[in-house]
Design a protein around this motif. Structure first.
Motif, PDB file in Angstrom:
ATOM      1  N   THR A  34      40.300  13.166 -10.605  1.00 40.14           N
ATOM      2  CA  THR A  34      38.789  13.495 -10.707  1.00 40.14           C
ATOM      3  C   THR A  34      38.219  11.664 -10.703  1.00 40.14           C
ATOM      4  O   THR A  34      38.523  10.988 -11.478  1.00 40.14           O
ATOM      5  N   SER A  51      35.405  12.178  -2.936  1.00 44.59           N
ATOM      6  CA  SER A  51      35.378  13.666  -3.002  1.00 44.59           C
ATOM      7  C   SER A  51      36.351  14.325  -2.257  1.00 44.59           C
ATOM      8  O   SER A  51      37.077  15.032  -2.547  1.00 44.59           O
ATOM      9  N   GLN A  56      37.493  17.210  -5.166  1.00 49.75           N
ATOM     10  CA  GLN A  56      36.905  17.382  -6.462  1.00 49.75           C
ATOM     11  C   GLN A  56      35.442  16.831  -6.467  1.00 49.75           C
ATOM     12  O   GLN A  56      35.353  16.006  -5.400  1.00 49.75           O
ATOM     13  N   LYS A  57      34.596  17.129  -7.366  1.00 50.77           N
ATOM     14  CA  LYS A  57      33.632  16.552  -7.572  1.00 50.77           C
ATOM     15  C   LYS A  57      33.719  14.912  -7.913  1.00 50.77           C
ATOM     16  O   LYS A  57      34.625  14.685  -8.684  1.00 50.77           O
ATOM     17  N   TYR A  59      32.286  11.983 -10.089  1.00 54.64           N
ATOM     18  CA  TYR A  59      31.200  11.398 -11.163  1.00 54.64           C
ATOM     19  C   TYR A  59      30.699   9.958 -10.885  1.00 54.64           C
ATOM     20  O   TYR A  59      31.422   9.274 -10.548  1.00 54.64           O
ATOM     21  N   ASP A  67      25.447  17.007 -14.035  1.00 59.46           N
ATOM     22  CA  ASP A  67      26.599  16.647 -14.517  1.00 59.46           C
ATOM     23  C   ASP A  67      26.863  16.765 -15.945  1.00 59.46           C
ATOM     24  O   ASP A  67      27.969  17.346 -16.451  1.00 59.46           O
TER      25      ASP A  67
END
Ligand code: C5P
Length: 400
Positions: A34, A51, A56-57, A59, A67
């Protein structure tokens, strides 16, 4: 190792591009990643690249309402098995050391209940700055793990320590940190192989060490979960996979690489270091001139790395292990060597003719420690290594 979850905080340094490759390599090994990007990191790599590679996302913002609704920052900091900061810039290290929590990355690092591994990367002057030295000491004392930096040319045009560790080294450090072995989170420096001492640009003085025993020791330590910095002269056996590799040529290079690799919990000096180097080595290939004149080499003593590290006043590894290959009076000579060098343990062996140990696959050693001499049976070199790694783990886990 089965797939683990890694929270990867990418800091704002030029080495951020390597972190994209790090994501790929970790995923190839079955881990999930992540990514978290600091605002400065976005100047170097795009959230879209991170990403796409992580699938995945990504942040980026502490105050992102979506979020926070989906997964709050506290949860994000705890959902991982390990938090990795790569590149760890001087600024991120300073924030971590001082407990700042004014953006997403620093808040995650404050909130996490998992181990944190940093891969520092910065200009050499920034790395050597007393503030960074203090911050690193503080982070190490807090139990933060680190890998690198390495020495080499930098994007800024300077040369020195500050290059982020290479991706395979970071992967190895991550897997060591995630391992469940007894040496998990411990750092061990191992020297191995011969040294080459130049006579001129093409000729050198060397010895017959293959690097076999040192390599087996590094492998055994890795198998128990240690992070291993492997400082090796030009050996004939391949270096172990998964260590931080520091190839060197001369004894003086080996000493510098060992010093740069500290701090360490333990150090094992298995290298066959040349006792002398040539002080009048030529900078061009020496030629016969037909006159019958032969060059006279002059020598100076090499640093005794084992003795130097054993006698360090600050930052001495908790356990220092040396070797003594002897041909007679093995125990007496090795016991005297232990005292002379100031190390904790000496593994002594009889390499006299007829033992078949030099260049063979087996070894018969005696462990000399403060407690006396403990003979081990004749074992394969891999078994000697495994036994030594287990003894190192016992000693580090239950210090005197
Ligand atoms: O002095 P001697 O070479 O017999 O000592 C052997 C031990 O000392 C080994 O553990 C070797 O790796 C280490 N050593 C060293 N630096 C030297 C010479 C030996 O670290 N210059």
């Amino acid at each position: 190792m089965t797939g683990k979850r890694i929270l990867l905080i990418i800091g704002g340094g030029i080495a951020a591009f390597k972190s994209l490759d790090l994501i790929r390599r970790l995923r190839e090994r079955g881990h999930s990643v992540t990514p978290v990007l600091t605002p400065a990191a976005e100047q170097f790599v795009t959230p879209l690249s991170a990403s796409a590679l992580a699938a995945q996302k990504v942040y980026r913002d502490l105050f992102d309402l979506t979020d926070e609704a989906e997964m709050g920052h506290i949860e994000l900091s705890r959902a991982a098995d390990l938090v990795v900061v790569a590149p760890a810039t001087a600024d991120l290290m300073a924030k971590m050391a001082n407990g700042h929590a004014n953006d997403l990355a620093s808040t995650l690092l404050m909130a996490t209940d998992k181990s944190v591994l940093i891969a520092p990367s910065m200009n050499v002057r920034m790395w050597e700055h007393p503030a960074t030295r203090r911050n690193l000491a503080c982070l190490t004392g807090d139990g933060v793990l680190s890998v690198g930096p390495n020495e080499g040319p930098m994007a800024c045009g300077e040369f020195g320590f500050g290059r982020m560790a290479e991706v395979p080294e970071i992967v190895a450090a991550i897997e060591a940190a995630l391992s469940d072995g007894p040496l998990k989170g411990r750092h061990v420096v191992v020297t191995s192989g011969p040294t080459h001492e130049p006579i001129d640009p093409v000729r050198y003085i060397a010895n017959r060490s293959s690097g076999g025993q040192g390599t087996a020791i590094a492998q055994a330590l890795l198998s128990l979960g240690a992070r291993v910095t492997f400082v090796t002269g030009p050996a004939s056996v391949a270096s172990p996979q998964g260590c931080e590799l520091r190839p060197v040529e001369t004894a003086r290079d080996m000493r510098d690489a060992v010093r740069a690799a500290l701090p360490a919990d333990a150090a094992v000096f298995a290298a066959a270091v040349a006792d002398w180097h040539v002080t009048n080595a030529a900078d061009r290939k020496m030629k016969k001139d037909g006159s019958g004149h032969v060059p006279a080499l002059e020598f100076a003593e090499n640093p005794d790395i084992l003795a130097e590290v054993s006698r360090m006043e600050a930052g001495r590894p908790g356990l220092v292990v040396g070797f003594a290959a002897e041909t007679d009076n093995v125990i007496a000579h090795a016991t005297a060597k232990r005292a002379r060098k100031g190390c904790d343990w000496i593994l002594a062996n009889d390499v006299s003719e007829g033992t078949g140990i030099m260049g063979g696959t087996e070894n018969e050693v005696t462990l000399i420690s403060e407690a006396g001499a403990e003979p081990w049976p004749r074992l394969g070199k891999g078994e000697v290594a495994q036994r030594l790694a287990e003894r190192i783990a016992d000693a580090l886990l239950s210090p005197k």
